[in-house]
Design a protein around this motif. Structure first.
Motif, PDB file in Angstrom:
ATOM      1  N   CYS A  79      -7.176   2.664  -1.840  1.00 48.36           N
ATOM      2  CA  CYS A  79      -5.777   2.747  -2.275  1.00 48.36           C
ATOM      3  C   CYS A  79      -5.604   2.052  -3.635  1.00 48.36           C
ATOM      4  O   CYS A  79      -5.811   0.840  -3.748  1.00 48.36           O
ATOM      5  N   CYS A 100      -3.391   2.696   4.101  1.00 46.58           N
ATOM      6  CA  CYS A 100      -3.794   2.330   2.739  1.00 46.58           C
ATOM      7  C   CYS A 100      -4.856   1.240   2.875  1.00 46.58           C
ATOM      8  O   CYS A 100      -4.629   0.216   3.514  1.00 46.58           O
ATOM      9  N   CYS A 122       3.318   2.140  -0.950  1.00 48.19           N
ATOM     10  CA  CYS A 122       2.417   3.219  -1.332  1.00 48.19           C
ATOM     11  C   CYS A 122       2.408   4.333  -0.297  1.00 48.19           C
ATOM     12  O   CYS A 122       3.132   5.301  -0.410  1.00 48.19           O
ATOM     13  N   GLY A 123       1.614   4.168   0.740  1.00 47.41           N
ATOM     14  CA  GLY A 123       1.522   5.227   1.739  1.00 47.41           C
ATOM     15  C   GLY A 123       0.701   6.416   1.281  1.00 47.41           C
ATOM     16  O   GLY A 123       0.876   7.531   1.766  1.00 47.41           O
ATOM     17  N   CYS A 124      -0.225   6.208   0.324  1.00 50.81           N
ATOM     18  CA  CYS A 124      -0.998   7.321  -0.232  1.00 50.81           C
ATOM     19  C   CYS A 124      -1.778   8.086   0.842  1.00 50.81           C
ATOM     20  O   CYS A 124      -1.810   9.310   0.853  1.00 50.81           O
TER      21      CYS A 124
HETATM   22 ZN   LIG Z   1      -2.065   3.571  -0.791  1.00 50.71          ZN
END
Ligand SMILES: [Zn+2]
Length: 206
Positions: free
Chosen positions: A70, A136, A191-193
């Motif tokens: 991340c 992440c 974030c939470g990618c």
């Molecule tokens: Zn992330």
């Protein structure tokens, strides 16, 4: 290492961001023992590990892995290192070998000439599983010694274990101090990618 169980437990209790820790050897002279590295890529050289998750309900996920770590979490770690005056190397490629034995000198030289930075036995499948669960993930890799192919003075060797263990213990303390400071400062993480990627995967039926 029960990678799958560890990460599933974290997911189950609602964790969204995971900072893994690991011990590594250096594949480059400029990465000295005692350094902390925040990897941005891994190269998986392990085999036969249980690296298929059931997170997808039994079908195979062809999960994009171009950026396995991340970027947001790595940036926050780097910012924290500046704030706490902790010397870190903000990126690096970790070659993950099968173990439990260490590399031969020829294998180690091969890792170095490929341009990889550090070598370890645990970043795969830990990093991958985290992504597959939508977490992440970033890691702090603590350098204990020079890998054997570098022909440097400080390598894993029975005659030098005292020095290597001293660096190891120092790294553990440094990493603990850093993580506690990171948590206490509670930097805003947004974030939470990995979960976004998973969501897109399912919605697009990739
Ligand atoms: Zn992330």
């Amino acid at each position: 290492m029960p990678y799958k169980a560890n990460l599933a437990a974290l997911k189950e209790i609602g964790v969204e961001y995971v900072i893994g820790t690991c011990i590594v050897g250096s594949l480059k002279k400029e990465i000295a023992p005692g350094s902390l590295v925040i990897p941005d890529q891994f190269v998986n050289l392990t085999w036969g590990r249980d690296d298929h998750s059931e997170a997808d309900g039994g079908s195979f996920i062809h999960l994009p892995m171009g950026e396995p770590y991340c970027g947001h979490l790595r940036k926050k770690i780097t910012e924290q290192s500046v704030a706490t005056q902790t010397a870190i190397i903000p990126q690096g490629t970790v070659a993950v070998i099968q173990g439990p034995r260490f590399s031969t000198a020829a294998e180690s030289r091969w890792l170095s000439v490929n341009g990889w930075d550090i070598v370890n036995m645990t970043q795969y499948p830990e990093c991958y599983f985290a992504r597959e669960l939508g977490l992440c993930y970033a890691a702090i890799a603590a350098v204990t010694d020079y890998d054997v192919g570098l022909q440097e003075s400080l390598v894993i060797d029975p005659r030098q274990m005292g020095k290597v263990l001293e660096i190891f213990r120092g790294n553990v303390q440094k990493t603990k101090d850093f993580l506690l400071a990171f948590i206490q400062r509670a930097p805003g993480l947004s974030c939470g990618c990995a979960s976004t990627l998973l969501k897109a995967y399912y919605e697009e039926g990739l």
